[in-house]
Design an enzyme around this catalytic site. Structure first.
Site, PDB file in Angstrom:
ATOM      1  N   HIS A   1      -2.521   7.221   3.982  1.00  0.00           N
ATOM      2  CA  HIS A   1      -2.821   5.792   3.965  1.00  0.00           C
ATOM      3  C   HIS A   1      -4.127   5.488   4.684  1.00  0.00           C
ATOM      4  O   HIS A   1      -4.911   4.646   4.248  1.00  0.00           O
ATOM      5  CB  HIS A   1      -1.665   5.036   4.628  1.00  0.00           C
TER       6      HIS A   1
ATOM      7  N   SER B   1       0.829  -1.203   0.000  1.00  0.00           N
ATOM      8  CA  SER B   1       0.000   0.000   0.000  1.00  0.00           C
ATOM      9  C   SER B   1       0.866   1.257   0.000  1.00  0.00           C
ATOM     10  O   SER B   1       0.612   2.210  -0.751  1.00  0.00           O
ATOM     11  CB  SER B   1      -0.921  -0.003   1.222  1.00  0.00           C
TER      12      SER B   1
ATOM     13  N   ARG C   1       1.185   8.308   6.561  1.00  0.00           N
ATOM     14  CA  ARG C   1       0.258   7.467   7.327  1.00  0.00           C
ATOM     15  C   ARG C   1      -1.145   8.065   7.336  1.00  0.00           C
ATOM     16  O   ARG C   1      -2.135   7.331   7.307  1.00  0.00           O
ATOM     17  CB  ARG C   1       0.771   7.237   8.757  1.00  0.00           C
TER      18      ARG C   1
END
Length: 204
Positions: free
Chosen positions: A38, A12, A35
């Site tokens: 994500h 990912s 992050r």
């Protein structure tokens, strides 16, 4: 012990970096940006987030030295891994001119005192109340979401001069706030890059 990365997460992040060049960000800023993106699958956070690398370095040190973490809602607490958090929303009550979320900030501050890391991903009034306290935070992750008060409370956070992670727009939420804190938790040193080795192995 260093964190081992699951192959799905590794892939990912590889795809994220293929679609967005994050290499120009300093290490901890890059970790937080990636992050958060994500967690939301939203590349716009790369230009929406506001933070300072020097403040992140100090917050990272405080976090890994055991500074307490206080959150506004249980959804944020549930998203933060590898660290217990303080959430006092269940104990809070609304009053004249005071929301439950704001009262929860007062209760949390009574418990953790100065020097904590604060993670707010739901209620703008929680962030507004935190700014009235003499909390001397190690960091405020202020990413509440909503059409009423969210952008304004985050602007007030930036104007306060407190060390912070915020964003300019109305978007945010518990998942992205937790992700920002996890980015610091997952880095045993500010310069570690868990996604640099494409052959990393992991257990689920």
């Amino acid at each position: 012990m260093s964190r081992v990365v699951h192959p799905i997460e590794q892939e990912s992040f590889r795809r994220l970096r293929a679609r967005l060049d994050t290499s120009h960000f300093p290490p901890l800023t890059r970790a937080v940006v990636e992050r958060v993106i994500h967690s939301a699958a939203d590349l716009e956070y790369a230009s929406d987030l506001v933070m300072d690398e020097g403040e992140l370095v100090k917050a990272h040190a405080a976090l890994h030295a055991g500074a307490p973490v206080a959150v506004d809602v249980e959804m944020v607490a549930a998203g933060i891994t590898r660290r217990r958090t303080v959430c006092r929303l269940k104990d809070a009550v609304a009053g004249p001119g005071l929301t439950r979320s704001a009262h929860a900030m007062r209760l949390a501050y009574e418990q953790v005192g100065p020097g904590a890391l604060w993670v707010i991903g739901c209620a703008p009034t929680a962030l507004e109340e935190l700014l009235t306290l003499d909390a001397s935070p190690a960091l405020v992750v202020g990413l509440p979401v909503g059409f009423v008060g969210a952008a304004e409370s985050k602007a007030a956070l930036r104007e306060s001069g407190l060390p912070a992670v915020s964003n300019v727009s109305e978007k945010g939420g518990s998942a992205v706030a937790a992700a920002a804190l996890n980015a610091l938790l997952y880095h045993p040193t500010p310069y570690a890059d868990p996604y640099a080795d494409s052959h990393s192995e992991e257990k689920s």
